[in-house]
Design an enzyme around this catalytic site. Structure first.
Site, mmCIF file in Angstrom:
data_model
loop_
_atom_site.group_PDB
_atom_site.id
_atom_site.type_symbol
_atom_site.label_atom_id
_atom_site.label_comp_id
_atom_site.label_asym_id
_atom_site.label_seq_id
_atom_site.Cartn_x
_atom_site.Cartn_y
_atom_site.Cartn_z
ATOM 1 N N CYS A 1 -2.955 8.217 4.074
ATOM 2 C CA CYS A 1 -2.670 7.803 2.698
ATOM 3 C C CYS A 1 -3.830 8.104 1.765
ATOM 4 O O CYS A 1 -3.624 8.486 0.617
ATOM 5 C CB CYS A 1 -2.327 6.318 2.650
ATOM 6 S SG CYS A 1 -3.590 5.233 3.374
ATOM 7 N N GLU B 1 0.872 -1.174 0.000
ATOM 8 C CA GLU B 1 0.000 0.000 0.000
ATOM 9 C C GLU B 1 0.905 1.218 0.000
ATOM 10 O O GLU B 1 1.570 1.517 0.995
ATOM 11 C CB GLU B 1 -0.919 0.021 1.221
ATOM 12 C CG GLU B 1 -1.883 1.191 1.193
ATOM 13 C CD GLU B 1 -2.621 1.397 2.499
ATOM 14 O OE1 GLU B 1 -2.790 2.572 2.901
ATOM 15 O OE2 GLU B 1 -3.009 0.404 3.131
#
Length: 557
Positions: free
Chosen positions: A332, A297
């Site tokens: 994020c 990720e």
């Protein structure tokens, strides 16, 4: 206050390389529970949580070098992290490999009981662990609590999911099983798993890998982020103490040493990494040599698109502010760039300006603070550079918000909530991930224009479309290049547990959440039984003739 570089090991630590199921608990309740209502937050953290050391095979390991961990709100040293070397990684992997058969062979229910007992032990330290998160990351109070409690919710969730998956092994008699009399499709743990977590949400995002790995029967080696290792290492120690030795190991250290060794180690069978795209590429390269499973990720530069069919209401603005400025912009999949139809543009800019004017920037010890400092010195310097570059490009940069009396601008890494308008579409503040409380707002003329701008980067983690017309929003959403596209939301919790989470393009590889995480930590193993293969499978006649010929010759001899 002027910071000095570390005087130990030559390391200058100023340079760096989620959702709870429990009801909200106020910080004052934490304090009451701990008997520290009138003390500073730093006093809430006992000395035993202030040093992050390797924990291998049930024992603490001493390392020769270390670096300081600093409070980004004040610059004060709050602890140290020992910097492990490759030999410590090898020892941790050896311990994880030795513990794997015993942990794998326990039933999901047996593993679950041990993990849930460990959860209870962590909960007893919840307030102090949350305080530690605030001190090392700069998270405001409710965010720090969610980081810890959300991690425990993840562990409980995966314990239940693994038991459910284990109960669905038998596929006998289902379409596609042919003439087999018994068909079992098992998910078996891959073996030792490496989890490398980020500094922005160190507990929750690390447990996004730890929880499914442990629940499925994998053993684990964790590399905490050196920028924020204290609370996570403490949590992992509490858990590991209640599990068999070697099941859960902790090896703090530099990414180029510990992370690299974990990624390339031949005995690590899967790796789960959350962090920057640049480091993710290195992890993927290192992992390729041993063909291990990789979930990455990586960075995101999430666009939000406010369509002409959207009404600019207080509710919409509240969601945009929450989705953009939570954790000081350091999530994020926060909104990183906002595209607004020209007919709604002035209204949205004015409403955002008004809302952000009331956002309180403060030290996390301040109960009234909405956002804190940036967590890393590198991130702070980059944010200042981007703002200067935007001004030089002729953009209108508006630094808003209210500075709390707790803010020390000389010592802390504070950036005020900022909106940027009139900025060129190809400016780096728009095209790159700023990871700060800075929001460029750009107009567009039609859906095709907005879609092209949203897709015009190498990032593709998450995105959002805002409209009163869900069909219109969905038509646009289907054309966005991203791992997730939310409609009328874009914040923590929007990525619901049933759906996969991950990025496209250079925002990542693989998917996590729920059963997708379980799949990453396991391999499928099919067991197929026949009681009369000749009758139940085609294609044997050719081979039967050969064996009958051989049999007849043997009888004649």
């Amino acid at each position: 206050m002027k910071r000095a570089a570390d005087e130990v090991t030559g390391v200058d630590d100023r340079h760096g390389t989620g959702v709870s199921t429990r009801p909200p608990v106020t910080w004052s309740l934490f304090a009451c529970m701990l008997g520290v209502v009138n003390e500073s937050m730093s006093a809430m953290v006992r000395p035993k949580w202030r040093e992050a050391k390797p924990y291998i095979n049930g024992e603490t390991t001493e390392v020769g070098s270390f670096r300081h961990v600093r409070n980004p709100a004040t610059g004060a040293i709050i602890g140290t992290v020992q910097l492990a070397e490759g030999e410590h990684v090898d020892a941790a992997v050896e311990a994880a490999e030795a513990a794997f058969p015993g942990w794998r062979d326990r039933t999901p229910a047996e593993r679950g009981r041990l993990l849930l007992d460990a959860c209870h032990a962590v909960e007893r330290e919840l307030g102090e662990l949350a305080a530690t998160i605030s001190l090392e990351v700069g998270k405001v109070r409710h965010e720090a609590f969610a980081d810890i409690s959300g991690s425990l919710a993840l562990l409980r969730t995966f314990v239940a999911l693994v038991e459910e998956a284990d109960a669905n092994e038998d596929q006998t008699g289902k379409p596609g099983t042919g003439g087999a009399v018994r068909v079992i499709v098992r998910r078996v743990p891959v073996g030792p798993v490496a989890v490398i977590g980020p500094w922005n949400t160190p507990a929750f995002l690390t447990f996004n890998g730890v929880a499914p790995s442990l629940a499925t029967g994998c053993t684990v080696v964790v590399k905490p982020p050196v920028e924020a290792p204290l609370a996570l290492t403490a949590m992992l120690r509490i858990l590991a103490d209640r599990l068999p030795p070697g099941v859960l190991n902790v090896v703090p250290g530099r990414g180029g040493v510990v992370g690299q060794r974990l990624a390339e180690h031949p005995r690590i069978r899967a790796i789960m990494f959350t962090g920057s795209t640049e480091v993710g590429r290195s992890v993927a390269r290192a992992a390729a040599g041993t063909v291990k499973k990789v979930a990455l990720e990586l960075g995101g530069n999430d666009p939000a698109i406010v369509l002409e069919s959207a009404s600019v209401t207080p509710a919409l603005i509240t969601e945009l502010v929450a989705g953009s400025f939570a954790m000081t912009g350091q999530i994020c999949f926060n909104i990183k760039r906002l595209y607004v139809h020209r007919s709604r543009y002035d209204e949205v800019v004015a409403a955002m300006r008004s809302a952000l004017s009331y956002l309180v920037v403060g030290d996390p010890v301040d109960a009234g603070a909405h956002i804190g400092p940036l967590a890393t010195a590198d991130g702070y310097r980059n944010a200042k550079r981007l703002l200067a570059s935007a001004r030089a490009a002729g953009a209108n940069v508006e630094e808003l918000g209210v500075l709390s009396e707790t803010v020390d601008l000389d010592a802390g890494q504070y950036i005020r909530p900022t909106i940027v308008t009139g900025i060129p579409r190809d400016h780096e503040l728009v095209l790159e991930e700023q990871f700060a409380p800075i929001m460029p707002i750009l107009p567009f003329d039609d859906d095709a224009d907005a879609i092209a701008e949203a897709n015009g980067t190498e990032f593709g983690l998450a995105s959002s479309v805002w409209s009163d017309d869900l069909e219109h929003a969905e038509r646009v959403a289907r054309r966005i290049e991203a791992g997730s596209t939310f409609i009328n939301a874009h914040r923590l919790g929007a990525s619901v547990p049933l759906t996969p989470f991950g990025g496209v393009k250079q925002s990542g590889l693989g998917r996590t959440h729920g059963h997708y995480s379980i799949e990453h930590c396991t391999e499928e193993h099919a067991i197929v039984a026949f009681d009369d293969a000749a009758a139940q499978l085609p294609g044997i006649d050719h081979w039967r003739a050969i064996t009958e010929m051989a049999h007849n010759k043997e009888e004649q001899a």
